[in-house]
Design a protein around this motif. Structure first.
Motif, mmCIF file in Angstrom:
data_model
loop_
_atom_site.group_PDB
_atom_site.id
_atom_site.type_symbol
_atom_site.label_atom_id
_atom_site.label_comp_id
_atom_site.label_asym_id
_atom_site.label_seq_id
_atom_site.Cartn_x
_atom_site.Cartn_y
_atom_site.Cartn_z
ATOM 1 N N ASP A 148 0.942 -1.101 -0.086
ATOM 2 C CA ASP A 148 -0.094 -0.203 -0.061
ATOM 3 C C ASP A 148 0.719 1.293 0.032
ATOM 4 O O ASP A 148 0.569 2.235 -0.793
ATOM 5 C CB ASP A 148 -1.006 0.068 1.130
ATOM 6 C CG ASP A 148 -1.881 -1.056 1.170
ATOM 7 O OD1 ASP A 148 -2.158 -1.568 0.049
ATOM 8 O OD2 ASP A 148 -2.560 -1.362 2.221
ATOM 9 N N TRP A 149 1.863 1.307 0.756
ATOM 10 C CA TRP A 149 2.894 2.288 0.695
ATOM 11 C C TRP A 149 3.520 2.674 -0.475
ATOM 12 O O TRP A 149 3.612 3.815 -0.832
ATOM 13 C CB TRP A 149 3.741 2.128 1.944
ATOM 14 C CG TRP A 149 5.146 3.348 1.963
ATOM 15 C CD1 TRP A 149 4.866 4.510 2.570
ATOM 16 C CD2 TRP A 149 5.965 3.324 1.209
ATOM 17 N NE1 TRP A 149 6.041 5.309 2.298
ATOM 18 C CE2 TRP A 149 6.776 4.604 1.239
ATOM 19 C CE3 TRP A 149 6.844 2.315 0.100
ATOM 20 C CZ2 TRP A 149 7.883 4.986 0.781
ATOM 21 C CZ3 TRP A 149 7.990 2.826 -0.373
ATOM 22 C CH2 TRP A 149 8.511 4.002 -0.236
ATOM 23 N N ALA A 150 4.051 1.576 -1.069
ATOM 24 C CA ALA A 150 4.663 1.604 -2.410
ATOM 25 C C ALA A 150 3.627 2.102 -3.380
ATOM 26 O O ALA A 150 4.200 3.182 -4.183
ATOM 27 C CB ALA A 150 5.089 0.236 -2.869
ATOM 28 N N LYS A 151 2.703 1.778 -3.539
ATOM 29 C CA LYS A 151 1.493 2.172 -4.499
ATOM 30 C C LYS A 151 1.187 3.739 -4.175
ATOM 31 O O LYS A 151 1.298 4.611 -5.144
ATOM 32 C CB LYS A 151 0.197 1.405 -4.557
ATOM 33 C CG LYS A 151 0.484 0.026 -5.143
ATOM 34 C CD LYS A 151 -0.729 -0.896 -4.994
ATOM 35 C CE LYS A 151 -0.513 -2.188 -5.533
ATOM 36 N NZ LYS A 151 -1.521 -3.256 -5.277
ATOM 37 N N ALA A 152 1.081 4.046 -2.978
ATOM 38 C CA ALA A 152 0.845 5.438 -2.782
ATOM 39 C C ALA A 152 2.078 6.524 -2.923
ATOM 40 O O ALA A 152 1.588 7.627 -3.241
ATOM 41 C CB ALA A 152 0.299 5.521 -1.208
ATOM 42 N N ASN A 153 3.362 5.877 -3.149
ATOM 43 C CA ASN A 153 4.382 6.767 -3.187
ATOM 44 C C ASN A 153 4.887 6.428 -4.572
ATOM 45 O O ASN A 153 6.080 6.639 -5.045
ATOM 46 C CB ASN A 153 5.427 6.398 -2.310
ATOM 47 C CG ASN A 153 4.940 7.069 -0.769
ATOM 48 O OD1 ASN A 153 5.045 7.998 -0.669
ATOM 49 N ND2 ASN A 153 4.263 6.202 0.189
ATOM 50 N N TYR A 190 11.131 1.556 1.398
ATOM 51 C CA TYR A 190 9.825 1.489 2.346
ATOM 52 C C TYR A 190 10.646 1.708 3.783
ATOM 53 O O TYR A 190 10.448 2.168 4.538
ATOM 54 C CB TYR A 190 9.210 0.187 2.373
ATOM 55 C CG TYR A 190 8.157 -0.105 3.268
ATOM 56 C CD1 TYR A 190 7.002 0.741 3.437
ATOM 57 C CD2 TYR A 190 8.607 -0.758 4.625
ATOM 58 C CE1 TYR A 190 6.276 0.521 4.497
ATOM 59 C CE2 TYR A 190 7.633 -1.087 5.327
ATOM 60 C CZ TYR A 190 6.396 -0.176 5.501
ATOM 61 O OH TYR A 190 5.519 -0.460 6.539
ATOM 62 N N ALA A 191 11.697 0.792 3.904
ATOM 63 C CA ALA A 191 12.643 0.895 5.150
ATOM 64 C C ALA A 191 13.129 2.308 5.529
ATOM 65 O O ALA A 191 13.238 2.692 6.376
ATOM 66 C CB ALA A 191 13.706 -0.164 5.176
ATOM 67 N N ARG A 192 13.775 3.007 4.355
ATOM 68 C CA ARG A 192 14.360 4.300 4.324
ATOM 69 C C ARG A 192 13.274 5.463 5.092
ATOM 70 O O ARG A 192 13.212 6.060 5.977
ATOM 71 C CB ARG A 192 14.773 4.810 3.222
ATOM 72 C CG ARG A 192 16.149 4.336 2.994
ATOM 73 C CD ARG A 192 16.927 5.075 1.981
ATOM 74 N NE ARG A 192 16.152 5.121 0.681
ATOM 75 C CZ ARG A 192 16.180 4.141 -0.278
ATOM 76 N NH1 ARG A 192 17.114 3.076 -0.235
ATOM 77 N NH2 ARG A 192 15.360 4.222 -1.385
ATOM 78 N N ALA A 193 11.751 5.116 4.392
ATOM 79 C CA ALA A 193 10.707 6.039 4.781
ATOM 80 C C ALA A 193 10.131 5.868 6.261
ATOM 81 O O ALA A 193 10.262 6.820 7.058
ATOM 82 C CB ALA A 193 9.597 5.737 3.658
ATOM 83 N N GLN A 194 10.494 4.516 6.506
ATOM 84 C CA GLN A 194 9.984 4.320 7.817
ATOM 85 C C GLN A 194 11.016 4.691 8.962
ATOM 86 O O GLN A 194 10.726 5.344 10.068
ATOM 87 C CB GLN A 194 9.809 2.741 8.066
ATOM 88 C CG GLN A 194 8.697 2.166 7.329
ATOM 89 C CD GLN A 194 7.426 2.901 7.352
ATOM 90 O OE1 GLN A 194 6.552 3.093 8.460
ATOM 91 N NE2 GLN A 194 6.789 3.371 6.249
ATOM 92 N N ALA A 195 12.315 4.753 8.638
ATOM 93 C CA ALA A 195 13.439 5.327 9.366
ATOM 94 C C ALA A 195 13.209 6.688 9.354
ATOM 95 O O ALA A 195 13.476 7.278 10.532
ATOM 96 C CB ALA A 195 14.637 4.745 9.011
ATOM 97 N N GLU A 196 12.893 7.432 8.594
ATOM 98 C CA GLU A 196 12.922 8.859 8.397
ATOM 99 C C GLU A 196 11.712 9.327 9.512
ATOM 100 O O GLU A 196 11.573 10.396 9.890
ATOM 101 C CB GLU A 196 12.767 9.451 7.095
ATOM 102 C CG GLU A 196 14.179 9.114 6.200
ATOM 103 C CD GLU A 196 14.040 9.551 4.554
ATOM 104 O OE1 GLU A 196 12.759 9.752 4.458
ATOM 105 O OE2 GLU A 196 15.025 9.204 4.046
ATOM 106 N N SER A 197 10.713 8.466 9.237
ATOM 107 C CA SER A 197 9.582 9.194 10.081
ATOM 108 C C SER A 197 9.372 8.894 11.225
ATOM 109 O O SER A 197 8.667 9.340 12.197
ATOM 110 C CB SER A 197 8.286 8.491 9.192
ATOM 111 O OG SER A 197 8.209 7.174 9.686
ATOM 112 N N GLY A 198 10.350 8.004 11.594
ATOM 113 C CA GLY A 198 10.555 7.706 13.359
ATOM 114 C C GLY A 198 9.513 6.788 13.614
ATOM 115 O O GLY A 198 8.658 6.320 12.989
#
Length: 138
Positions: free
Chosen positions: A83-88, A106-114
């Protein structure tokens, strides 16, 4: 009408009689070559000293092993990643393995968002949820 596969020797590019396909691996890359009996004998002769001292690797010969997702990954996490990949704007299949590049993004985005903490509801929200779901709070 049935199709026939005619192998042509890859070294002389002419021989077609008794040509045999040979699969082999070298430094992690799989190869195949089509050889006539004469070239196959040369191949066998060249490998003979190495095969005398080489070991057969355990599990050798298994083909078509499926790529598996990490053991800790659940179906819900995979769906969330898709879902995240499609939305991005990432191209990701609805089924099957998720490409490595998408997993890394996805892992980078999760790490950046905290770390994300779900919002805490009020007692009224809990009471409303309990009336909508008879199994809530049990």
């Amino acid at each position: 009408m049935a199709d026939r596969l005619i192998l042509v020797d890859d070294l002389d590019e002419e021989s077609i009689k008794d040509v045999e396909r040979i699969d082999f691996m070298w430094r992690g890359t799989e190869y195949e070559i089509d050889l006539n009996p004469e070239h196959l004998a040369e191949y066998d002769e060249a490998l003979a000293p190495l095969l005398k001292v080489a070991r057969v690797k355990q599990g050798a010969g298994r083909k078509g092993r499926k790529a598996t997702k990490p053991k800790s990954e659940t179906t819900a996490e995979t769906k969330k990643m898709r879902d995240w990949a499609k939305a991005n704007g990432h191209d990701v299949p609805d089924r099957g393995p998720i490409p490595r590049e998408v997993r890394e993004a996805y892992a980078r985005a999760q790490a950046e968002s905290g770390p994300s903490v779900p919002p805490q509801g009020t007692q009224e929200d809990a009471a409303e949820a309990a009336t909508q779901n008879p199994y809530a709070g049990r």
